[in-house]
Design a protein around this motif. Sequence first.
Motif, PDB file in Angstrom:
ATOM      1  N   ILE A 160       0.857  -1.204   0.000  1.00 49.87           N
ATOM      2  CA  ILE A 160       0.000   0.000   0.000  1.00 49.87           C
ATOM      3  C   ILE A 160       0.888   1.249   0.000  1.00 49.87           C
ATOM      4  O   ILE A 160       0.585   2.237  -0.642  1.00 49.87           O
ATOM      5  N   HIS A 161       1.980   1.176   0.774  1.00 55.81           N
ATOM      6  CA  HIS A 161       2.896   2.326   0.856  1.00 55.81           C
ATOM      7  C   HIS A 161       3.386   2.723  -0.539  1.00 55.81           C
ATOM      8  O   HIS A 161       3.464   3.909  -0.856  1.00 55.81           O
ATOM      9  N   HIS A 162       3.703   1.744  -1.378  1.00 54.45           N
ATOM     10  CA  HIS A 162       4.169   2.081  -2.724  1.00 54.45           C
ATOM     11  C   HIS A 162       3.024   2.513  -3.630  1.00 54.45           C
ATOM     12  O   HIS A 162       3.146   3.472  -4.377  1.00 54.45           O
ATOM     13  N   TRP A 201      18.524   4.178  -0.105  1.00 55.37           N
ATOM     14  CA  TRP A 201      18.551   4.735  -1.480  1.00 55.37           C
ATOM     15  C   TRP A 201      17.109   4.761  -1.977  1.00 55.37           C
ATOM     16  O   TRP A 201      16.711   4.060  -2.894  1.00 55.37           O
ATOM     17  N   HIS A 202      16.339   5.621  -1.306  1.00 59.39           N
ATOM     18  CA  HIS A 202      14.885   5.488  -1.362  1.00 59.39           C
ATOM     19  C   HIS A 202      14.245   6.201  -2.538  1.00 59.39           C
ATOM     20  O   HIS A 202      13.148   5.841  -2.952  1.00 59.39           O
ATOM     21  N   ASN A 203      14.936   7.208  -3.086  1.00 53.53           N
ATOM     22  CA  ASN A 203      14.409   7.852  -4.295  1.00 53.53           C
ATOM     23  C   ASN A 203      14.469   6.857  -5.449  1.00 53.53           C
ATOM     24  O   ASN A 203      13.525   6.721  -6.234  1.00 53.53           O
ATOM     25  N   HIS A 245      14.481   3.526  -5.050  1.00 58.27           N
ATOM     26  CA  HIS A 245      13.556   2.438  -4.746  1.00 58.27           C
ATOM     27  C   HIS A 245      12.109   2.786  -5.115  1.00 58.27           C
ATOM     28  O   HIS A 245      11.375   1.945  -5.631  1.00 58.27           O
ATOM     29  N   HIS A 246      11.697   4.041  -4.871  1.00 60.27           N
ATOM     30  CA  HIS A 246      10.319   4.413  -5.222  1.00 60.27           C
ATOM     31  C   HIS A 246      10.162   4.666  -6.717  1.00 60.27           C
ATOM     32  O   HIS A 246       9.065   4.544  -7.249  1.00 60.27           O
ATOM     33  N   THR A 247      11.252   5.025  -7.397  1.00 58.63           N
ATOM     34  CA  THR A 247      11.170   5.252  -8.850  1.00 58.63           C
ATOM     35  C   THR A 247      11.184   3.920  -9.605  1.00 58.63           C
ATOM     36  O   THR A 247      10.496   3.750 -10.607  1.00 58.63           O
TER      37      THR A 247
END
Length: 218
Positions: free
Chosen positions: A21-23, A159-161, A163-165
């Motif tokens: 859900i977070h993604h 490295w979360h930018n 990971h979300h991209t």
Amino acid sequence: MIAFSVSGQNSIYDWVRDHRIHHKMSETSADPHDANRGFFFSHVGWLMMKKHPRVIIEGKKIDMSDVTDDPIAMFHMKYFWILKLLCCFVLPTLTTVYVFDETWARAVLAQCFMRYLLNLHFTWSVNSFAHLWGHKPYDKNIMPSENWGVSIVAMGEGWHNFHHTFPWDYKAAEMSYLINPTTFFIDFFGLLGWAYDMKEASPNLIEAVSKRRGQQHK
Ligand SMILES: [Zn+2]
Ligand SMILES: [Zn+2]
């Protein structure tokens, strides 16, 4: 499943659902740890209060069949509390006393308090620090950021930018081994054949996306 139980976090089922859900609903009221609600909420506050109704509605729409079809994940769910007590508290304390010859007081303090609390805060820092601070070379229009401090404490999850991209990239980072022991761990199990079909974003795709949506810096 055993390694996961050592961390003493929620069940695999809950973890996977909340992560999906977070993604899917990132940074909306349906995001279980929506970083728009501030540092404290995204770090730990979300686990201390009732879920926003939209989180529950969206959670029910998530396909969890891969988890419910997995006998190991279901075994974990069935024996959740026994496994958590055993793997996170009892066995680490006994090991500290009988293998490392420490006193009971030190063993309990080190394993049940320090290790457990640090592990939780390091994991939570991905949702707080890495959603609030850092640069955004892949997509400047989202909150998730590249945060090396989080990568150090959370074994490469900062490295979360990236990971979300590219959420389907198994490395969760552009660089395989730059402050990223988790990728090494997955690659090791890849050699054993336990991990397979790992997807990666190609350098061409990363470059094209970064040029179009990333923060440019000179
Ligand atoms: Zn994620
Ligand atoms: Zn995130």
